[in-house]
Structure formats: structure tokens, C-alpha cells
Design a protein around this motif. Sequence first.
Motif, mmCIF file in Angstrom:
data_model
loop_
_atom_site.group_PDB
_atom_site.id
_atom_site.type_symbol
_atom_site.label_atom_id
_atom_site.label_comp_id
_atom_site.label_asym_id
_atom_site.label_seq_id
_atom_site.Cartn_x
_atom_site.Cartn_y
_atom_site.Cartn_z
ATOM 1 N N ASP A 214 0.827 -1.214 0.000
ATOM 2 C CA ASP A 214 0.000 0.000 0.000
ATOM 3 C C ASP A 214 0.855 1.256 0.000
ATOM 4 O OD1 ASP A 214 -2.386 -1.359 0.081
ATOM 5 O OD2 ASP A 214 -2.845 -0.894 2.166
ATOM 6 N N PHE A 215 0.396 2.272 -0.726
ATOM 7 C CA PHE A 215 0.889 3.619 -0.483
ATOM 8 C C PHE A 215 -0.264 4.596 -0.293
ATOM 9 C CE2 PHE A 215 0.796 3.149 -5.088
ATOM 10 C CZ PHE A 215 0.193 4.314 -5.538
ATOM 11 N N HIS A 216 -1.488 4.102 -0.331
ATOM 12 C CA HIS A 216 -2.664 4.836 0.136
ATOM 13 C C HIS A 216 -3.271 4.054 1.292
ATOM 14 C CE1 HIS A 216 -2.765 7.408 -3.370
ATOM 15 N NE2 HIS A 216 -3.100 6.444 -4.196
ATOM 16 N N SER A 217 -3.890 4.764 2.216
ATOM 17 C CA SER A 217 -4.817 4.137 3.145
ATOM 18 C C SER A 217 -6.185 4.144 2.479
ATOM 19 C CB SER A 217 -4.885 4.929 4.452
ATOM 20 O OG SER A 217 -6.082 4.632 5.144
ATOM 21 N N PRO A 218 -6.747 2.983 2.121
ATOM 22 C CA PRO A 218 -8.072 2.998 1.495
ATOM 23 C C PRO A 218 -9.117 3.741 2.318
ATOM 24 C CG PRO A 218 -7.066 0.850 1.201
ATOM 25 C CD PRO A 218 -6.156 1.629 2.126
ATOM 26 N N ALA A 219 -9.034 3.636 3.644
ATOM 27 C CA ALA A 219 -10.007 4.330 4.495
ATOM 28 C C ALA A 219 -9.788 5.838 4.460
ATOM 29 C CB ALA A 219 -9.900 3.815 5.933
ATOM 30 N N LEU A 220 -8.558 6.274 4.697
ATOM 31 C CA LEU A 220 -8.309 7.711 4.828
ATOM 32 C C LEU A 220 -8.396 8.438 3.492
ATOM 33 C CD1 LEU A 220 -5.443 7.739 7.473
ATOM 34 C CD2 LEU A 220 -7.863 8.270 7.821
ATOM 35 N N ILE A 221 -7.987 7.801 2.385
ATOM 36 C CA ILE A 221 -8.082 8.504 1.109
ATOM 37 C C ILE A 221 -9.541 8.619 0.677
ATOM 38 C CG2 ILE A 221 -7.761 6.503 -0.410
ATOM 39 C CD1 ILE A 221 -6.474 10.121 -0.903
ATOM 40 N N GLU A 222 -10.369 7.649 1.042
ATOM 41 C CA GLU A 222 -11.806 7.799 0.773
ATOM 42 C C GLU A 222 -12.366 8.984 1.557
ATOM 43 O OE1 GLU A 222 -16.021 5.475 1.568
ATOM 44 O OE2 GLU A 222 -14.247 4.272 1.129
ATOM 45 N N ALA A 223 -11.991 9.081 2.825
ATOM 46 C CA ALA A 223 -12.464 10.200 3.635
ATOM 47 C C ALA A 223 -11.961 11.532 3.086
ATOM 48 C CB ALA A 223 -12.034 10.015 5.085
ATOM 49 N N GLU A 224 -10.704 11.578 2.667
ATOM 50 C CA GLU A 224 -10.157 12.812 2.111
ATOM 51 C C GLU A 224 -10.840 13.174 0.794
ATOM 52 O OE1 GLU A 224 -7.882 16.140 0.901
ATOM 53 O OE2 GLU A 224 -8.741 15.382 2.773
ATOM 54 N N CYS A 225 -11.182 12.179 0.011
ATOM 55 C CA CYS A 225 -11.953 12.429 -1.208
ATOM 56 C C CYS A 225 -13.272 13.108 -0.885
ATOM 57 C CB CYS A 225 -12.187 11.107 -1.943
ATOM 58 S SG CYS A 225 -13.307 11.204 -3.355
ATOM 59 N N MET A 226 -13.978 12.570 0.089
ATOM 60 C CA MET A 226 -15.289 13.138 0.440
ATOM 61 C C MET A 226 -15.135 14.527 1.066
ATOM 62 S SD MET A 226 -17.460 10.959 -0.694
ATOM 63 C CE MET A 226 -19.053 10.738 0.123
ATOM 64 N N ARG A 227 -14.092 14.719 1.849
ATOM 65 C CA ARG A 227 -13.868 16.064 2.403
ATOM 66 C C ARG A 227 -13.671 17.096 1.304
ATOM 67 N NH1 ARG A 227 -10.425 19.874 2.752
ATOM 68 N NH2 ARG A 227 -8.948 18.674 1.492
ATOM 69 N N ARG A 228 -12.906 16.716 0.298
ATOM 70 C CA ARG A 228 -12.591 17.660 -0.777
ATOM 71 C C ARG A 228 -13.781 17.913 -1.683
ATOM 72 N NH1 ARG A 228 -11.970 21.340 -3.296
ATOM 73 N NH2 ARG A 228 -10.269 21.994 -4.675
ATOM 74 N N LEU A 229 -14.598 16.908 -1.924
ATOM 75 C CA LEU A 229 -15.671 17.042 -2.911
ATOM 76 C C LEU A 229 -16.987 17.527 -2.324
ATOM 77 C CD1 LEU A 229 -13.570 15.371 -4.556
ATOM 78 C CD2 LEU A 229 -15.507 14.217 -5.630
ATOM 79 N N LEU A 230 -17.206 17.312 -1.023
ATOM 80 C CA LEU A 230 -18.489 17.658 -0.423
ATOM 81 C C LEU A 230 -18.393 18.954 0.374
ATOM 82 C CD1 LEU A 230 -19.696 14.213 0.993
ATOM 83 C CD2 LEU A 230 -20.143 15.197 -1.265
ATOM 84 N N PRO A 231 -19.476 19.712 0.457
ATOM 85 C CA PRO A 231 -19.481 20.866 1.360
ATOM 86 C C PRO A 231 -19.440 20.400 2.810
ATOM 87 C CG PRO A 231 -21.669 20.504 0.440
ATOM 88 C CD PRO A 231 -20.747 19.561 -0.283
ATOM 89 N N PRO A 232 -18.918 21.222 3.721
ATOM 90 C CA PRO A 232 -18.772 20.794 5.115
ATOM 91 C C PRO A 232 -20.063 20.265 5.739
ATOM 92 C CG PRO A 232 -17.564 22.824 4.764
ATOM 93 C CD PRO A 232 -18.323 22.564 3.495
ATOM 94 N N ALA A 233 -21.192 20.856 5.394
ATOM 95 C CA ALA A 233 -22.454 20.418 5.994
ATOM 96 C C ALA A 233 -22.816 18.993 5.607
ATOM 97 C CB ALA A 233 -23.584 21.369 5.583
ATOM 98 N N ARG A 234 -22.320 18.541 4.478
ATOM 99 C CA ARG A 234 -22.527 17.147 4.076
ATOM 100 C C ARG A 234 -21.385 16.252 4.527
ATOM 101 N NH1 ARG A 234 -23.611 15.204 -1.554
ATOM 102 N NH2 ARG A 234 -23.757 13.323 -0.277
#
Length: 334
Positions: A214-234
Motif C-alpha cells: 500500500d501507499f494509500h490508506s483505502p479508508a483515509l483517502i476515501e475520507a479525504e476524497c469526500m472532504r474535498r468534494l463535499l461541502p462541510p455540511a454534508r
Amino acid sequence: MRHTLTAEAADRFAAVTLGHVTREYPNKPDHVLAGPEEARTPSALHPIFHGSYDWHSCVHGYWLLARVLRRFPEGAQAVAIRALFDRQLTPAKVAGECAYLAAPGARGFERPYGWAWLLKLADALAHLPETRWSGALEPLAGLFAQRFRDFLPVARYPVRVGTHFNTAFGLRMAFDYAEGTGDAALARLLIDAADAWYDADVDCPAWGEPSGDDFHSPALIEAECMRRLLPPARFRPWFDRFLPRLADRQPATLFAPAVVTDRSDGKIAHLDGLNLSRAWCLRALAGGLPPDDPRRPTMLDAAERHLDASLPHLAVHYMGAHWLASFAVLALEA
């Protein structure tokens, strides 16, 4: 935070990167041969991105150099970076990279990791005052943006591994380009894919982490994806559901830096990248939470420990030196 991108660190990373982005060998091509006439050298296949052991590492090496040039335009390596860009980022050489993509066997070339990094490079160049480099790369960036447009509507399922094929990383990096260029339709397509793939995910156990290359954490990169793409309220309610026990340092595996036993082994050396990638995600995710959120100190402390584990080892062996500094910059700037 103890670890930051200083001018001295940026110069060091840039010097390492300048040493490999035009180094043609050793080389690991991602190339489909349709006939004997297509057995060509890396530089014949890729006029720009033929260094750094493989195509995608060369692309994000150029991204690192563009990022360093933006942050430290008078840095020790700035003259060399500008000279490299003037030699390499030309309309003729970009046309050669575009021509490679026209081959029938190149449909899946570098999907989605290399696609995402090329768009990330295009976004970085667009922030530099020297517009000629961004303008030259624009046709290639347009082709990769189109590849996302063609691929995402038929990609029913995400890829959740911790390597190049991870789709959350691809969406997250491509979104910077879509937002930077004002391409609302591409941004919407990326968001819709993230919603379809990840919105229903809850209580992530992260039990498969880390895998041995691994060079990604599947869990954390998914979370970072959602943080970047979604507004904070979502994002925040989704994050609460996805990793509900972070304040208690659970899942525990996300808080323990990976141990790298052989940095001359290219796959095992990926684990240094995992430590850097986790640090990037943990810092970025903490920044997406309210200042008084009790999870923030825990996440930021874990990020520092991951950086401690791998920052001293970026150039121990070429298996890491040809790419790790890019992930270090992501982490240090998060």
C-alpha cells in the motif's frame, strides 16, 4: 505541527526530483505492444514523461517542481526548474504525449492514478506566472479530463485498494483541476461518482490495512476524497458515520505507522508512501473539522508520527527516491 515545508526542504526535494525526471533508466513502462514496431524506448514513447522509473512518477515529479516554484520562486532550484520546463513543456513534446494516447491499446493507460496526477500538474502550472507551460500542457490535460468524462459513467464500482488503482484518490486529485478550470460539469461528474461509490459507507473497520504494498490508506483517502468534494455540511455527518471512533484512536491500525523493512524493494518501499499519504489525509481531514473538535489533536499527533517514520528515508534508495518526495510535499502542505 513540527513538520512544515520550509525553503530548505523544498530545495532538497526539488534537487532530488531534478535528478530523476529526465533519468530514462531503469524504467518500468505501462505499454501495450500491438506489434514489433511498437517496441520503443521510453523517451521515444513519451517525449516529456520518460524519467523517474515510470510515467506517473515522472508526472508527479513535475508537479512537485511546479509546486516548489510557486511556493519559493527565488529558491535555490528555481532557475533549474524553469530551464527544465522550457525544454520539456513545449507544444511539440506535448503533441507527442497526446499521440501516444491515440493508440487503441492506450485506453486504460495509467487509469486513474496517472490521469489524476496529470490534471494535478496542469492545475499547478496554471498558478504560475509563466503561462507558456500551462498553455502547452492544456491539450494533454484536456484528453485526460475527457477520459474521466468517458470512464466515470460506465464505472459502476469503486476500486478500494491502497495502490495506483484507487478511485477515491483519482476523484480527489481531479477535482482540484475541475475546480481550478471552472469546469462545473466535470466537477459534478466527480461528485456524483463519489456519492454513488462512497455515500452509504459506514463504520469503516480498516481491517485490511496496511497491505504489503500500500501507499494509500483505502479508508483515509476515501475520507479525504469526500472532504474535498463535499461541502462541510454534508461531509461532517458522513465522516462521523464512516469513522465513528477516531477520538478513541480506532481503528487502531490507522494510528500506527507502517514499518518498512527493505527500502530497496519497490513494493515494500511503498509503505513509506503510505506513511506520508496517511499524514496528508490526517492533516487535511483534521483541517475539515471545527477547531474545538476533540478528534483533531489525536489526528494531528498521528500525522506527525507518520511523518517521523518516513521523512528521513525519502532518498535511501531509488525505489523510493523516484517518487516519495511528491507525497512528502502533499503531507507537509496539508
